[in-house]
Design an enzyme around this catalytic site. Structure first.
Site, PDB file in Angstrom:
ATOM      1  N   CYS A 113       7.932   0.339  -0.917  1.00 42.94           N
ATOM      2  CA  CYS A 113       7.368  -0.696   0.204  1.00 42.94           C
ATOM      3  C   CYS A 113       8.351  -1.736   0.621  1.00 42.94           C
ATOM      4  O   CYS A 113       9.061  -1.170   1.075  1.00 42.94           O
ATOM      5  CB  CYS A 113       6.018  -1.282  -0.409  1.00 42.94           C
ATOM      6  SG  CYS A 113       4.633  -2.005   0.854  1.00 42.94           S
ATOM      7  N   HIS A 213       3.001   3.090  -2.200  1.00 44.56           N
ATOM      8  CA  HIS A 213       2.864   2.592  -3.656  1.00 44.56           C
ATOM      9  C   HIS A 213       2.596   3.735  -4.414  1.00 44.56           C
ATOM     10  O   HIS A 213       1.427   3.969  -5.094  1.00 44.56           O
ATOM     11  CB  HIS A 213       2.053   1.456  -3.754  1.00 44.56           C
ATOM     12  CG  HIS A 213       2.465   0.325  -3.146  1.00 44.56           C
ATOM     13  ND1 HIS A 213       3.232  -0.571  -3.824  1.00 44.56           N
ATOM     14  CD2 HIS A 213       2.455  -0.451  -1.953  1.00 44.56           C
ATOM     15  CE1 HIS A 213       3.473  -1.613  -3.132  1.00 44.56           C
ATOM     16  NE2 HIS A 213       2.857  -1.485  -1.978  1.00 44.56           N
ATOM     17  N   GLU A 215       3.323   3.948  -7.480  1.00 42.72           N
ATOM     18  CA  GLU A 215       2.873   3.369  -9.111  1.00 42.72           C
ATOM     19  C   GLU A 215       1.222   2.973  -8.987  1.00 42.72           C
ATOM     20  O   GLU A 215       0.686   3.019  -9.991  1.00 42.72           O
ATOM     21  CB  GLU A 215       3.743   2.205  -9.130  1.00 42.72           C
ATOM     22  CG  GLU A 215       3.242   0.767  -8.662  1.00 42.72           C
ATOM     23  CD  GLU A 215       3.581   0.703  -7.211  1.00 42.72           C
ATOM     24  OE1 GLU A 215       4.163   1.652  -6.456  1.00 42.72           O
ATOM     25  OE2 GLU A 215       2.907  -0.491  -6.677  1.00 42.72           O
TER      26      GLU A 215
END
Ligand SMILES: [Mn+2]
Length: 234
Positions: A113, A213, A215
């Site tokens: 990001c 993202h 994660e």
């Protein structure tokens, strides 16, 4: 010996009631959780003097740059657009020093990001300060849809991502800025269906970046966990 990944942290500069108003260094838990049971141990690198960046990178095997504030547009020689969000120059300067140190020491870097955006700026590229400045059609700020749900598709180029994600993949989206001029030496790795650049890699260094993202998706999306695991093994 177990590998270590340096995670560049952020600061809550305004303080919060729960911390009695004291400024706090932090990282979102998702980054740490997604690295649990990978082959590398995360180490948080708090924002500090850029003079320490070389020593910080010597302590880790690789570096992850995470999400957060907008990159200060003065770093790519623009005045602030009216749609620019919160910026924090000390973080920009620290992370640019980390990127330069990692490249100098040939240690892999993953940008996520904002991490993608600061890598591009560190290497001489520029950003659109807000997606309203270009004719995008997709909703790139997916709130209120939960973070682990993918909301738009990207087309994956022949790159580090292709073996992990295939030719087309659904991703989440939490950005209101995007890459404008891609820095010399960087190659697109994924593009959204409205043309917004969503991932790149370096042709020269072990530098990789995604605009979404992984994660936040990893616990629900095996392909995104595979991306995190892949980087942990670098
Ligand atoms: Mn997006």
């Amino acid at each position: 010996m177990m590998k270590t990944i340096g995670l560049a942290g952020n600061q809550l500069t305004t303080g919060a009631d729960v911390f009695h108003g004291n400024p706090v260094s932090y990282i979102f838990q998702n980054y740490l959780d997604s690295l649990t049971n990978t082959s590398a141990m995360p180490i948080i690198l708090p924002i500090q003097s850029p003079a320490y960046a070389e020593a910080a990178i010597e302590k880790v095997d690789s570096l992850i740059l995470v999400g957060g504030q907008d990159v200060s547009p003065q770093l790519y020689e623009q005045a602030p657009d009216q749609h620019l969000g919160l910026t924090y120059l000390p973080r920009d300067q620290w992370e640019i020093a980390l990127i330069n140190a990692a490249i100098a020491q040939n240690k892999p870097v993953l940008g996520i990001c904002r991490g993608l955006q600061i890598i591009n700026v560190a290497l001489g590229g520029s950003l659109y300060q807000d997606l309203s400045l270009i004719p995008t059609t997709l909703k790139h700020s997916q709130d209120p849809t939960p973070e682990w749900i993918a909301t738009h598709q990207v087309t994956v180029a022949e790159s580090f991502l292709r073996p992990l994600l295939g030719e087309n993949v659904w991703v989440n989206s939490y950005h209101h800025q995007a890459v404008d001029r891609l820095a010399d030496g960087l190659k697109p790795a994924a593009v959204a269906t409205d043309g917004v650049l969503e991932a790149f890699e370096s042709a020269i260094h072990p530098v990789y970046a995604v605009q979404w993202h992984p994660e936040m998706m990893a616990a629900h999306s095996p392909n995104m966990q595979a991306l995190i695991n892949w980087f942990a093994e670098q």
